[in-house]
Write an enzyme that holds these catalytic residues in place. Structure first.
Site, PDB file in Angstrom:
ATOM      1  N   HIS A 164       6.219  21.099 -37.848  1.00 43.87           N
ATOM      2  CA  HIS A 164       6.102  20.227 -36.672  1.00 43.87           C
ATOM      3  C   HIS A 164       4.622  19.995 -36.379  1.00 43.87           C
ATOM      4  O   HIS A 164       3.863  20.963 -36.231  1.00 43.87           O
ATOM      5  CB  HIS A 164       6.789  20.864 -35.455  1.00 43.87           C
ATOM      6  CG  HIS A 164       8.275  20.919 -35.609  1.00 43.87           C
ATOM      7  ND1 HIS A 164       8.903  21.965 -36.233  1.00 43.87           N
ATOM      8  CD2 HIS A 164       9.248  20.036 -35.268  1.00 43.87           C
ATOM      9  CE1 HIS A 164      10.210  21.724 -36.262  1.00 43.87           C
ATOM     10  NE2 HIS A 164      10.445  20.566 -35.683  1.00 43.87           N
ATOM     11  N   ASP A 166       7.442  16.769 -38.493  1.00 42.29           N
ATOM     12  CA  ASP A 166       8.233  16.075 -37.468  1.00 42.29           C
ATOM     13  C   ASP A 166       7.504  16.019 -36.130  1.00 42.29           C
ATOM     14  O   ASP A 166       6.695  16.902 -35.815  1.00 42.29           O
ATOM     15  CB  ASP A 166       9.560  16.825 -37.237  1.00 42.29           C
ATOM     16  CG  ASP A 166      10.527  16.650 -38.401  1.00 42.29           C
ATOM     17  OD1 ASP A 166      10.111  16.140 -39.451  1.00 42.29           O
ATOM     18  OD2 ASP A 166      11.698  17.036 -38.234  1.00 42.29           O
TER      19      ASP A 166
END
Ligand SMILES: [Zn+2]
Length: 212
Positions: free
Chosen positions: A181, A35
């Site tokens: 992430h 992400d």
């Protein structure tokens, strides 16, 4: 805990096509998802690492970041990873209106379509904040809400070996959608420890697919 239970219930009630928490697989397969990118200086290294192990993954990109770095989005697409939608500006979804949420989604899908030439049918809400109306709207738009079944918790900003240790201590299972992430390099160093271990355990890796 309550949050986890809510996601689990939702994934049992709703079909995979609508809400995806993990996937059922015959083979031992893991789905790595990243992400908040693409971020220059991070994505290049991450793509090289994934190439080193010949692994395909899914990138939930932020539209505004992709807009400022179209070359990076091109590169992800060129290397045959899946590009998915993670909103345009990563706002707190529980604090904005429904209309604003849809604008965030549509704007980013347009950016993805400009690069890949195809509609984007996968979306993950910022911070995984879902609501009924959003999920219903996604259904009407034929977009799958993708959550995760394992969180690397790399947002805690711990050293890479700590992140790896946590995921090895509580072993992953086939079909797990694992959240990382890629707005910083921690995930890269952690994955350089984790991927060889998971491969040795017999896992293969796959990108999530768009359903047209
Ligand atoms: Zn995010």
């Amino acid at each position: 805990m309550l949050g986890k239970l809510k996601y689990l219930l939702r994934s049992i009630i709703l079909p995979d096509r609508l809400f995806l928490l993990s996937k059922t697989q015959q083979e031992k397969t893991l789905y790595l998802t990243f992400d908040d990118g693409p971020v220059p200086g991070v994505i290049e290294r991450l793509l090289d690492l994934l190439d080193k192990y010949q692994i395909k993954v899914t990138f939930f990109i932020i539209g505004s970041r992709a807009e400022s770095n179209p070359d990076l989005l091109h590169e992800i697409h060129k290397r045959a990873h899946t590009i998915a939608n993670h909103s345009y500006s990563h706002p707190a979804f529980h604090k904005i209106s429904h209309t604003e949420k849809i604008i965030e989604i549509d704007k980013t899908n347009l950016i993805i379509k400009q690069i890949t030439g195809k509609p984007c049918t996968l979306f993950r809400a910022p911070h995984g904040r879902w609501d009924k109306r959003l999920i219903l709207t996604l259904l009407l738009k034929k977009i799958t809400a993708v959550h995760w079944s394992r969180d690397s918790q790399d947002f805690l900003k711990e050293p890479a070996n700590k992140i790896a240790e946590r995921l090895l201590k509580q072993p992953v299972k086939s079909g797990d959608i694992i959240l990382f992430h890629d707005d910083n390099t921690r995930c890269i160093d952690a994955l350089d420890i984790l991927i060889p271990q998971w491969l040795a355990q017999g896992y293969c890796f796959s990108a999530l697919e768009h359903k047209y």
